[in-house]
Design a protein around this motif. Sequence first.
Motif, PDB file in Angstrom:
ATOM      1  N   LEU A   1      48.752  23.803  28.219  1.00  0.00           N
ATOM      2  CA  LEU A   1      49.321  24.875  29.262  1.00  0.00           C
ATOM      3  C   LEU A   1      48.187  25.630  29.799  1.00  0.00           C
ATOM      4  N   THR A   2      47.120  25.604  29.036  1.00  0.00           N
ATOM      5  CA  THR A   2      45.816  26.211  29.729  1.00  0.00           C
ATOM      6  C   THR A   2      45.391  25.580  30.841  1.00  0.00           C
ATOM      7  N   ALA A   3      45.256  24.175  30.730  1.00  0.00           N
ATOM      8  CA  ALA A   3      44.856  23.297  31.724  1.00  0.00           C
ATOM      9  C   ALA A   3      45.900  23.467  32.796  1.00  0.00           C
ATOM     10  N   TYR A   4      47.031  23.313  32.509  1.00  0.00           N
ATOM     11  CA  TYR A   4      48.045  23.269  33.680  1.00  0.00           C
ATOM     12  C   TYR A   4      48.125  24.840  34.607  1.00  0.00           C
ATOM     13  N   PHE A   5      48.260  25.891  34.036  1.00  0.00           N
ATOM     14  CA  PHE A   5      48.025  27.043  34.601  1.00  0.00           C
ATOM     15  C   PHE A   5      46.847  27.380  35.310  1.00  0.00           C
ATOM     16  N   GLY A   6      45.588  26.731  34.724  1.00  0.00           N
ATOM     17  CA  GLY A   6      44.510  27.097  35.165  1.00  0.00           C
ATOM     18  C   GLY A   6      44.427  26.345  36.539  1.00  0.00           C
ATOM     19  N   VAL A   7      44.693  25.195  36.550  1.00  0.00           N
ATOM     20  CA  VAL A   7      44.604  24.180  37.549  1.00  0.00           C
ATOM     21  C   VAL A   7      45.491  24.647  38.761  1.00  0.00           C
ATOM     22  N   PHE A   8      46.890  24.739  38.356  1.00  0.00           N
ATOM     23  CA  PHE A   8      47.663  25.055  39.459  1.00  0.00           C
ATOM     24  C   PHE A   8      47.924  26.551  39.869  1.00  0.00           C
ATOM     25  N   GLU A   9      47.808  27.466  38.846  1.00  0.00           N
ATOM     26  CA  GLU A   9      48.172  28.632  39.326  1.00  0.00           C
ATOM     27  C   GLU A   9      46.828  29.463  39.468  1.00  0.00           C
ATOM     28  N   VAL A  10      45.886  29.229  38.936  1.00  0.00           N
ATOM     29  CA  VAL A  10      44.602  30.029  39.054  1.00  0.00           C
ATOM     30  C   VAL A  10      43.883  29.251  40.190  1.00  0.00           C
TER      31      VAL A  10
END
Length: 356
Positions: free
Chosen positions: A150-159
């Motif tokens: 989830l850290t990867a997912y939100f870091g890549v797409f949201e941040v």
Amino acid sequence: MSQALNGIQPGTNASGSRTNRQFRLKNRPETRMDADTFELATVPVPALKEGQALIRTCLLSLDPTNRIWVADVDQYMPPVQIGEVMRGLGIGQVVESKHPNFQPGQLVTGPVGWQDYNVTDGKEDWPFSPLPQVPIAPEDLAGAAGMTGLTAYFGVFEVAKLKAGETMVVSAAAGAVGSIVGQLGKITGCRVVGIAGSDEKCRWLTDELGFDAAINYKSADWKQRLIDATPNGIDVNFENVGGEIMQFVFSRLNLRSRVALCGLISSYNDANDEKTKVSITNVLMKRVRVEGFIITDYFDKFAEGTMKLVGWISQGKIKTKSTIVEGLENAPDAVNQLFDGGNVGKLLVRVSDIQK
Ligand SMILES: NC(=O)c1ccc[n+]([C@@H]2O[C@H](COP(=O)([O-])OP(=O)(O)OC[C@H]3O[C@@H](n4cnc5c(N)ncnc54)[C@H](OP(=O)(O)O)[C@@H]3O)[C@@H](O)[C@H]2O)c1
């Protein structure tokens, strides 16, 4: 009315009553965590009261942030206090319940701590929740589709707001977060370059995970190799390490590029080490957006992220790897694998087997 899961459990003494091994914080480390950082206590598991459930720890997640939690510094959660059970996330199994939301045998995810058992009333700040019933391994629900995925997912797409056609560089690329970040980049249609600490890790990234290039930062010519691997500069830096690696990546950032500042592992054991300091002149010159983030910021979107990751993992679009250490007693030693590069993918401790 208490319900119980049958079977002999780990952490049971000769008379059959349950005992709980707990690693408690003994001393705040100056540098690395070592044998003096924790003390092992063995205590009886208390009888459940109405409204409580007993959870046996199965998989304990070891994370770089464990080192942050034992430090008395300003951070995103209260530090673990001396004498407290070491904080840890993971997967557990309900063994007995007097709580309507927990059923014996059920798998849950939450703040298991560095211990065999947990008594929960379901009211923790970060409460236990049922593990989703999905067709992937529990190890992946503790890693690639769990907190690190989830850290990867939100870091890549949201941040970072990564877009097709961009070049993304990720450090600690063969670790739990980094290995997922790179694969999300490939799913998005980007050029992905990983930075990792051995040739073997780099081969795994390119040959099995599909990274376009991977650079061993311990090789003498790594900076030239990063230049060669990023001919059009860098649009997104997913930063896990800090220090000299981040400094050099910063020198390759493009105009209006973005940095998803996820972690600074090179400074966790010694925040005063000059080698971990980074100059941000290039952030100004290239009008870079640097955004630090903590996964808890996205708590209300976890279900959405988990289902996306589960979908990609079950379709084989995201490949996963875990490094599993057997036995709670090995946790204080094993956690240093994160700082020595001993792990590939998600580092976990198997505290007990999941019972069918
Ligand atoms: N912001 C958030 O919410 C959040 C959530 C989870 C994790 N994180 C951060 O993300 C980063 C990765 O975490 P993770 O759980 O996925 O751990 P991980 O990458 O599985 O393990 C850490 C890896 O970092 C590398 N490393 C350690 N010390 C290093 C150094 N001095 N220089 C270069 N590389 C070093 C090692 O690999 P090599 O062999 O490549 O050196 C090691 O295997 C950490 O900084 C962590 O704090 C942040």
